[in-house]
Design an enzyme around this catalytic site. Structure first.
Site, PDB file in Angstrom:
ATOM      1  N   LYS A 121     -35.980  85.516  35.955  1.00 46.95           N
ATOM      2  CA  LYS A 121     -37.171  84.701  36.268  1.00 46.95           C
ATOM      3  C   LYS A 121     -37.853  84.193  34.990  1.00 46.95           C
ATOM      4  O   LYS A 121     -38.265  83.039  34.913  1.00 46.95           O
ATOM      5  CB  LYS A 121     -38.144  85.546  37.112  1.00 46.95           C
ATOM      6  CG  LYS A 121     -39.513  84.956  37.317  1.00 46.95           C
ATOM      7  CD  LYS A 121     -39.498  83.686  38.135  1.00 46.95           C
ATOM      8  CE  LYS A 121     -40.902  83.106  38.239  1.00 46.95           C
ATOM      9  NZ  LYS A 121     -40.906  81.760  38.809  1.00 46.95           N
TER      10      LYS A 121
ATOM     11  N   THR B   9     -44.389  87.920  38.994  1.00 46.16           N
ATOM     12  CA  THR B   9     -43.607  87.725  37.765  1.00 46.16           C
ATOM     13  C   THR B   9     -44.224  88.607  36.692  1.00 46.16           C
ATOM     14  O   THR B   9     -45.369  88.381  36.290  1.00 46.16           O
ATOM     15  CB  THR B   9     -43.660  86.254  37.302  1.00 46.16           C
ATOM     16  OG1 THR B   9     -43.216  85.424  38.372  1.00 46.16           O
ATOM     17  CG2 THR B   9     -42.781  86.042  36.076  1.00 46.16           C
TER      18      THR B   9
ATOM     19  N   LEU C 107     -48.743  89.929  42.943  1.00 44.30           N
ATOM     20  CA  LEU C 107     -49.923  90.125  42.097  1.00 44.30           C
ATOM     21  C   LEU C 107     -49.803  89.312  40.814  1.00 44.30           C
ATOM     22  O   LEU C 107     -48.698  88.894  40.447  1.00 44.30           O
ATOM     23  CB  LEU C 107     -50.049  91.618  41.780  1.00 44.30           C
ATOM     24  CG  LEU C 107     -50.276  92.493  43.024  1.00 44.30           C
ATOM     25  CD1 LEU C 107     -49.939  93.945  42.742  1.00 44.30           C
ATOM     26  CD2 LEU C 107     -51.705  92.341  43.520  1.00 44.30           C
ATOM     27  N   PRO C 108     -50.931  89.097  40.111  1.00 43.50           N
ATOM     28  CA  PRO C 108     -50.863  88.212  38.944  1.00 43.50           C
ATOM     29  C   PRO C 108     -49.939  88.687  37.823  1.00 43.50           C
ATOM     30  O   PRO C 108     -49.089  87.928  37.361  1.00 43.50           O
ATOM     31  CB  PRO C 108     -52.320  88.146  38.468  1.00 43.50           C
ATOM     32  CG  PRO C 108     -53.140  88.489  39.668  1.00 43.50           C
ATOM     33  CD  PRO C 108     -52.316  89.456  40.456  1.00 43.50           C
TER      34      PRO C 108
ATOM     35  N   LYS D   3     -48.794  83.210  30.539  1.00 44.87           N
ATOM     36  CA  LYS D   3     -48.344  84.614  30.661  1.00 44.87           C
ATOM     37  C   LYS D   3     -46.817  84.690  30.667  1.00 44.87           C
ATOM     38  O   LYS D   3     -46.210  85.480  29.946  1.00 44.87           O
ATOM     39  CB  LYS D   3     -48.898  85.215  31.963  1.00 44.87           C
ATOM     40  CG  LYS D   3     -48.338  86.584  32.307  1.00 44.87           C
ATOM     41  CD  LYS D   3     -48.402  86.899  33.796  1.00 44.87           C
ATOM     42  CE  LYS D   3     -47.564  85.993  34.641  1.00 44.87           C
ATOM     43  NZ  LYS D   3     -47.202  86.425  35.974  1.00 44.87           N
TER      44      LYS D   3
HETATM   45  P1  NAD Z   1     -53.138  84.266  42.383  1.00 40.16           P
HETATM   46  O1  NAD Z   1     -53.985  84.655  41.234  1.00 40.16           O
HETATM   47  O2  NAD Z   1     -53.437  83.039  43.175  1.00 40.16           O
HETATM   48  O3  NAD Z   1     -53.067  85.487  43.439  1.00 40.16           O
HETATM   49  C1  NAD Z   1     -53.073  86.850  43.094  1.00 40.16           C
HETATM   50  C2  NAD Z   1     -53.792  87.639  44.205  1.00 40.16           C
HETATM   51  O4  NAD Z   1     -53.702  89.030  43.908  1.00 40.16           O
HETATM   52  C3  NAD Z   1     -55.280  87.298  44.313  1.00 40.16           C
HETATM   53  O5  NAD Z   1     -55.603  86.990  45.678  1.00 40.16           O
HETATM   54  C4  NAD Z   1     -55.969  88.585  43.846  1.00 40.16           C
HETATM   55  O6  NAD Z   1     -57.226  88.810  44.495  1.00 40.16           O
HETATM   56  C5  NAD Z   1     -54.935  89.627  44.245  1.00 40.16           C
HETATM   57  N1  NAD Z   1     -55.082  90.889  43.521  1.00 40.16           N
HETATM   58  C6  NAD Z   1     -55.226  91.088  42.186  1.00 40.16           C
HETATM   59  N2  NAD Z   1     -55.287  92.395  41.908  1.00 40.16           N
HETATM   60  C7  NAD Z   1     -55.200  93.044  43.105  1.00 40.16           C
HETATM   61  C8  NAD Z   1     -55.221  94.419  43.482  1.00 40.16           C
HETATM   62  N3  NAD Z   1     -55.363  95.400  42.572  1.00 40.16           N
HETATM   63  N4  NAD Z   1     -55.109  94.725  44.794  1.00 40.16           N
HETATM   64  C9  NAD Z   1     -54.978  93.744  45.722  1.00 40.16           C
HETATM   65  N5  NAD Z   1     -54.959  92.411  45.429  1.00 40.16           N
HETATM   66  C10 NAD Z   1     -55.067  92.081  44.127  1.00 40.16           C
HETATM   67  O7  NAD Z   1     -51.633  84.183  41.807  1.00 40.16           O
HETATM   68  P2  NAD Z   1     -50.368  83.438  42.462  1.00 40.16           P
HETATM   69  O8  NAD Z   1     -50.322  82.033  41.994  1.00 40.16           O
HETATM   70  O9  NAD Z   1     -50.297  83.761  43.911  1.00 40.16           O
HETATM   71  O10 NAD Z   1     -49.189  84.198  41.661  1.00 40.16           O
HETATM   72  C11 NAD Z   1     -48.817  85.544  41.953  1.00 40.16           C
HETATM   73  C12 NAD Z   1     -47.592  85.886  41.123  1.00 40.16           C
HETATM   74  O11 NAD Z   1     -46.523  84.990  41.464  1.00 40.16           O
HETATM   75  C13 NAD Z   1     -47.801  85.763  39.604  1.00 40.16           C
HETATM   76  O12 NAD Z   1     -47.112  86.793  38.957  1.00 40.16           O
HETATM   77  C14 NAD Z   1     -47.195  84.404  39.290  1.00 40.16           C
HETATM   78  O13 NAD Z   1     -46.732  84.342  37.940  1.00 40.16           O
HETATM   79  C15 NAD Z   1     -46.056  84.330  40.289  1.00 40.16           C
HETATM   80  N6  NAD Z   1     -45.643  82.977  40.697  1.00 40.16           N
HETATM   81  C16 NAD Z   1     -46.552  82.032  40.996  1.00 40.16           C
HETATM   82  C17 NAD Z   1     -46.122  80.751  41.381  1.00 40.16           C
HETATM   83  C18 NAD Z   1     -47.091  79.640  41.724  1.00 40.16           C
HETATM   84  O14 NAD Z   1     -46.646  78.476  41.852  1.00 40.16           O
HETATM   85  N7  NAD Z   1     -48.379  79.929  41.894  1.00 40.16           N
HETATM   86  C19 NAD Z   1     -44.750  80.477  41.466  1.00 40.16           C
HETATM   87  C20 NAD Z   1     -43.838  81.488  41.184  1.00 40.16           C
HETATM   88  C21 NAD Z   1     -44.300  82.749  40.799  1.00 40.16           C
END
Ligand code: NAD
Length: 298
Positions: free
Chosen positions: A171, A96, A65-66, A246
């Site tokens: 992290k 994260t 999740l975000p 963030k």
């Molecule tokens: P994103 O915004 O693409 O995906 C988040 C998903 O969560 C979305 O599909 C959203 O609809 C869903 N969501 C939100 N609230 C929800 C709820 N209450 N119930 C169900 N689904 C819900 O984000 P991302 O890029 O996939 O990143 C996710 C996490 O991973 C973050 O914490 C980010 O910091 C971390 N991260 C991302 C990357 C990257 O390269 N994108 C790399 C390492 C870590």
């Protein structure tokens, strides 16, 4: 076959869930975005109308999740994960988030007889798709051993950082470093371009010199230098600038709490906050490169 429920099918979660399916596991998915759910059900995942239904009967729940507020509501709400799963269910949060929220969820899970690990990842969208993520896990030895059986289908390096919250601490240290390295890489490439260099030639030189780093090697922020990098796809996909902002905020909160000096992290945080405030929050974080560019060079 016992069910794994995957919640949060965004840039990272979708390819991670796909790898669990490819490993032949039974996966149920849940996301607020129906298109994200449809993409996974087309590949063989099952889905449910509510979070409660999705996690009911699961042996493992994985969340991606975000931010911390989403994790709190998904796990701790009245109709959240902790009140909806069977005792003994393993809970893995790969988002994260701040270590405090991870420890809070772990403590409340433990009070209900549930194992919870924080297992944030490094490796980006490419690593998620390739199943080569690095997982950085916080939790007990037993929970770590159990989680490793699932995480191995989505990652290559799986580290046990320490007790609950330790994965998140490691992290955010890593991402503070990444934010600093990306800012520095943008700055150096832009300086070269402003002084007449070809960014591809400059990148090749720095890759064989002491300025070499992950951002330069795998994630070049200058469009056209690296075919598959988000920079060459109009900064779409990848890791959003607002998520980097963030993470740098989380690093600053940790630094305040421990009275650590983080001047470089502080500058990087301000750069990414400004960049996000200027309407670039949803672009990949390497778009910080545009922040440095003269309008005439865009
Ligand atoms: P994103 O915004 O693409 O995906 C988040 C998903 O969560 C979305 O599909 C959203 O609809 C869903 N969501 C939100 N609230 C929800 C709820 N209450 N119930 C169900 N689904 C819900 O984000 P991302 O890029 O996939 O990143 C996710 C996490 O991973 C973050 O914490 C980010 O910091 C971390 N991260 C991302 C990357 C990257 O390269 N994108 C790399 C390492 C870590």
């Amino acid at each position: 076959m016992s069910k794994i429920t995957f919640i949060g099918l965004g840039n990272m979660g979708a390819p991670m869930a796909k790898n669990l399916l490819s490993a032949g596991l039974s996966v149920e998915v849940f996301d607020l975005n129906p298109n994200a759910v449809a993409e996974l059900t087309a590949l063989g995942a099952t889905s449910a109308d509510s979070l409660t239904q999705a996690v009911s009967g699961a042996s493992v729940v994985v969340t991606m999740l975000p931010a911390g507020t989403h994790v709190q509501s998904v796990y701790l709400a009245e109709d959240g994960v902790l009140n909806s799963v069977n005792p003994g269910t393993l809970l893995i949060d790969s988002s994260t988030i701040d270590p405090g929220t991870a420890r809070q969820v772990a403590a409340q899970a433990s009070a209900k007889g549930l194992s919870f690990v924080d297992a944030p990842v490094s490796g980006g969208v490419a690593g998620a798709a390739a199943g080569t993520l690095t997982f950085i896990v916080g939790g007990s030895e037993e929970s770590f051993a159990e989680a490793k059986n699932i995480l191995q289908h989505m990652g290559k390096n799986i580290f046990h950082a320490g007790e609950a919250g330790a994965g998140q601490v490691a992290k955010i240290c890593n991402n503070m470093m990444l934010g600093i390295l990306m800012s520095g890489t943008c700055e150096a490439l832009n300086l070269g371009i402003d002084n007449g260099l070809d960014p591809k030639v400059l990148s090749d030189i720095m890759l064989q010199s002491s300025g070499r780093n992950w951002a330069l090697e795998l994630y070049n922020p200058c469009p056209g230098v690296m075919e598959n990098a988000p920079a060459s796809k109009d900064y779409q996909g990848g890791f959003m600038s607002q998520l980097m902002a963030k993470d740098l905020g989380l690093a600053m909160e940790a630094a305040v709490a421990s009275q650590s000096s983080t001047p470089m992290g502080s500058v990087a945080r301000n750069l990414f906050n400004l960049h996000t405030a200027h309407g670039n929050g949803e672009k990949d974080f390497s778009s910080l490169f545009e922040f440095y560019q003269k309008q005439s060079n865009r």
